[in-house]
Design a protein around this motif. Structure first.
Motif, mmCIF file in Angstrom:
data_model
loop_
_atom_site.group_PDB
_atom_site.id
_atom_site.type_symbol
_atom_site.label_atom_id
_atom_site.label_comp_id
_atom_site.label_asym_id
_atom_site.label_seq_id
_atom_site.Cartn_x
_atom_site.Cartn_y
_atom_site.Cartn_z
ATOM 1 N N ALA A 7 0.848 -1.185 0.000
ATOM 2 C CA ALA A 7 0.000 0.000 0.000
ATOM 3 C C ALA A 7 0.888 1.241 0.000
ATOM 4 C CB ALA A 7 -0.902 0.012 1.232
ATOM 5 N N VAL A 8 0.475 2.254 -0.737
ATOM 6 C CA VAL A 8 1.157 3.549 -0.752
ATOM 7 C C VAL A 8 0.115 4.632 -0.455
ATOM 8 C CG1 VAL A 8 2.860 2.743 -2.432
ATOM 9 C CG2 VAL A 8 0.811 3.951 -3.233
ATOM 10 N N PRO A 9 0.520 5.790 0.037
ATOM 11 C CA PRO A 9 -0.457 6.868 0.249
ATOM 12 C C PRO A 9 -1.129 7.251 -1.065
ATOM 13 C CG PRO A 9 1.625 7.350 1.339
ATOM 14 C CD PRO A 9 1.869 6.163 0.480
ATOM 15 N N LYS A 10 -2.390 7.613 -0.998
ATOM 16 C CA LYS A 10 -3.139 8.006 -2.194
ATOM 17 C C LYS A 10 -2.399 9.083 -2.984
ATOM 18 C CE LYS A 10 -7.435 6.222 -2.730
ATOM 19 N NZ LYS A 10 -8.038 5.813 -4.004
ATOM 20 N N GLU A 11 -1.753 10.002 -2.254
ATOM 21 C CA GLU A 11 -1.065 11.111 -2.910
ATOM 22 C C GLU A 11 0.200 10.663 -3.646
ATOM 23 O OE1 GLU A 11 -3.402 12.458 0.608
ATOM 24 O OE2 GLU A 11 -1.914 10.889 0.204
ATOM 25 N N GLN A 12 0.654 9.436 -3.386
ATOM 26 C CA GLN A 12 1.864 8.917 -4.029
ATOM 27 C C GLN A 12 1.553 7.720 -4.925
ATOM 28 O OE1 GLN A 12 4.683 8.120 -0.846
ATOM 29 N NE2 GLN A 12 4.648 10.224 -0.126
ATOM 30 N N GLU A 13 0.344 7.708 -5.474
ATOM 31 C CA GLU A 13 -0.122 6.567 -6.272
ATOM 32 C C GLU A 13 0.751 6.300 -7.486
ATOM 33 O OE1 GLU A 13 -4.393 4.841 -7.983
ATOM 34 O OE2 GLU A 13 -4.259 6.845 -7.101
ATOM 35 N N GLU A 14 1.454 7.322 -7.995
ATOM 36 C CA GLU A 14 2.317 7.139 -9.163
ATOM 37 C C GLU A 14 3.441 6.127 -8.889
ATOM 38 O OE1 GLU A 14 4.258 10.754 -10.238
ATOM 39 O OE2 GLU A 14 4.866 11.240 -8.191
ATOM 40 N N LEU A 15 3.743 5.921 -7.606
ATOM 41 C CA LEU A 15 4.772 4.946 -7.244
ATOM 42 C C LEU A 15 4.417 3.533 -7.711
ATOM 43 C CD1 LEU A 15 5.943 5.835 -3.607
ATOM 44 C CD2 LEU A 15 7.422 5.393 -5.573
ATOM 45 N N LEU A 16 3.118 3.262 -7.821
ATOM 46 C CA LEU A 16 2.677 1.923 -8.200
ATOM 47 C C LEU A 16 3.104 1.550 -9.616
ATOM 48 C CD1 LEU A 16 -0.890 1.782 -6.625
ATOM 49 C CD2 LEU A 16 1.270 0.943 -5.689
ATOM 50 N N LYS A 17 3.333 2.549 -10.472
ATOM 51 C CA LYS A 17 3.795 2.268 -11.838
ATOM 52 C C LYS A 17 5.095 1.479 -11.816
ATOM 53 C CE LYS A 17 1.731 6.359 -14.022
ATOM 54 N NZ LYS A 17 2.015 7.613 -14.775
ATOM 55 N N VAL A 18 6.000 1.875 -10.935
ATOM 56 C CA VAL A 18 7.302 1.201 -10.873
ATOM 57 C C VAL A 18 7.267 0.005 -9.930
ATOM 58 C CG1 VAL A 18 8.657 3.210 -11.533
ATOM 59 C CG2 VAL A 18 8.076 2.895 -9.137
ATOM 60 N N ILE A 19 6.486 0.092 -8.850
ATOM 61 C CA ILE A 19 6.405 -1.018 -7.899
ATOM 62 C C ILE A 19 5.774 -2.243 -8.555
ATOM 63 C CG2 ILE A 19 5.284 -1.818 -5.777
ATOM 64 C CD1 ILE A 19 5.733 0.961 -4.611
ATOM 65 N N ASN A 20 4.685 -2.035 -9.323
ATOM 66 C CA ASN A 20 4.025 -3.156 -9.999
ATOM 67 C C ASN A 20 4.939 -3.808 -11.027
ATOM 68 O OD1 ASN A 20 1.616 -3.053 -8.590
ATOM 69 N ND2 ASN A 20 0.638 -1.657 -10.029
ATOM 70 N N LYS A 21 5.705 -2.986 -11.737
ATOM 71 C CA LYS A 21 6.635 -3.542 -12.725
ATOM 72 C C LYS A 21 7.734 -4.343 -12.027
ATOM 73 C CE LYS A 21 7.455 -1.455 -16.621
ATOM 74 N NZ LYS A 21 7.917 -0.544 -17.705
ATOM 75 N N ALA A 22 8.176 -3.851 -10.872
ATOM 76 C CA ALA A 22 9.208 -4.559 -10.118
ATOM 77 C C ALA A 22 8.670 -5.876 -9.552
ATOM 78 C CB ALA A 22 9.717 -3.676 -8.987
ATOM 79 N N ILE A 23 7.427 -5.856 -9.057
ATOM 80 C CA ILE A 23 6.801 -7.071 -8.522
ATOM 81 C C ILE A 23 6.698 -8.132 -9.617
ATOM 82 C CG2 ILE A 23 4.620 -8.039 -7.683
ATOM 83 C CD1 ILE A 23 4.226 -5.433 -6.111
ATOM 84 N N PHE A 24 6.288 -7.712 -10.811
ATOM 85 C CA PHE A 24 6.185 -8.647 -11.934
ATOM 86 C C PHE A 24 7.552 -9.249 -12.260
ATOM 87 C CE2 PHE A 24 6.779 -9.218 -16.526
ATOM 88 C CZ PHE A 24 5.901 -10.262 -16.750
ATOM 89 N N GLY A 25 8.582 -8.394 -12.287
ATOM 90 C CA GLY A 25 9.928 -8.877 -12.580
ATOM 91 C C GLY A 25 10.399 -9.902 -11.555
#
Length: 321
Positions: free
Chosen positions: A239-257
């Motif tokens: 989970a990330v703060p709503k205001e930092q949702e853009e972080l999920l773009k890189v976190i999701n790609k890293a999780i997939f990797g």
């Protein structure tokens, strides 16, 4: 004849797409489009996002073995999720600072943007404050009672009883509000289990691997009973703060990797137990069912094509004779 064959080819193609999509969901928790998108390297925009938030701060539960526990004596923070965080740091090529704290404080720190990420079960209530990544592991919530307690067999049976729950736990949202359940909030499962041990509560609700750890390590197992039916079985995510949702773009790609490289499976194997083995077994069963269904569909289609081919030959022979 040609129209039927064309229709069958379209059906086979559609079936293949559905099969691949479902398999990717089971294996990597992504669909086909996400698989294609995540398979590419980090874009310029994603690199800028990483640089903007660098270093990331992970606020984890200070006392939730085997998921995460902090040893004061040697200042060591270790556990399944801690290993996930270390692997995520390597995948993102950016430092992640771990700050273990009491669970309720970890939730508050993330909401106030004092930390950047924390692992938890997504829920509608939490989604008002946090944004969630792709799943990272599965978690079951269970009820544990004294072995002598024969009254409680499922969640509805805790009516008019006193129950200990970790403050801020997802399970709190599942306890019926109209069943007169007296909830005692504990800082951690260890404290909750101690309350059960001295008969100050009738039951404890918590994460299965943590409950099993404390029963096996700190208490006599036969004195307690974990209800067979879990109260939930959910995916956990970062989970990330709503205001930092853009972080999920890189976190999701890293999780997939990490999933594609098998890193998650190797970490889970390190901390393997009843929790991980049973959930992985369920996943393998789902894959087996998917393969069986697809095999049956293809067998039916092949038999039908053979029937059409045989029928067309008979018609051709009949026309010539």
């Amino acid at each position: 004849m040609k129209k039927r064959v064309l229709l069958l080819l379209v059906l086979i193609l559609a079936l293949l797409i559905v099969y691949v999509n479902k398999y990717l969901e089971l294996e990597y928790d992504v669909n086909i489009l996400e698989y294609i998108r995540f398979s590419s390297g980090y874009t310029k925009e994603e690199i800028e996002i990483i640089e903007h938030y660098k270093p990331l701060i992970y606020g984890g539960n200070i006392n939730e073995p085997p998921l995460g526990i902090y040893y004061e004596k040697n200042k060591q923070y270790t556990g399944l999720v801690v290993d996930f965080i270390n692997a995520l740091s390597i995948e993102l090529e950016t430092p992640i600072i771990s700050q273990p704290m009491v669970w309720n404080q970890a939730l508050e720190a993330l909401a106030e943007r004092k930390t950047n990420l924390c692992d938890m079960v997504p829920s509608a209530a939490r989604a008002k404050v946090f944004a969630f990544s792709s799943p990272i592991y599965k978690l079951r919530g269970v009820i544990v009672v004294k072995g002598s307690n024969k009254k409680v067999h499922e969640l509805k049976d805790i009516k008019d009883m006193t129950v200990a729950v970790q403050k801020g736990d997802y399970a709190i949202e599942l306890i019926p509000a109209n069943e007169n359940v007296n909830i005692i909030y504990a800082d951690n499962i260890s404290e909750a289990m101690n309350l059960l041990n001295i008969n100050q509560v009738d039951a404890v609700i918590g994460d299965e691997p943590v409950v099993r750890y404390y029963i096996n390590e700190l208490f006599y197992f036969d004195d307690y009973r974990i209800l067979e039916k879990p109260i939930y079985e959910c995916n956990c995510a970062f989970a990330v703060p709503k205001e930092q949702e853009e972080l999920l773009k890189v976190i999701n790609k890293a999780i997939f990797g990490m999933k594609r490289k098998g890193i998650f499976y190797s970490i889970e194997a390190k901390w393997a137990g009843h929790h991980n083995s049973s959930l992985k077994e369920n996943k393998n069963i789902e894959k087996l069912r998917l393969n069986i269904v697809v095999f049956i569909f293809f067998a039916v289609i092949i038999l039908y094509l053979a029937y059409l081919w045989n029928r067309s030959l008979k018609l051709l022979v009949y026309a010539r004779t």
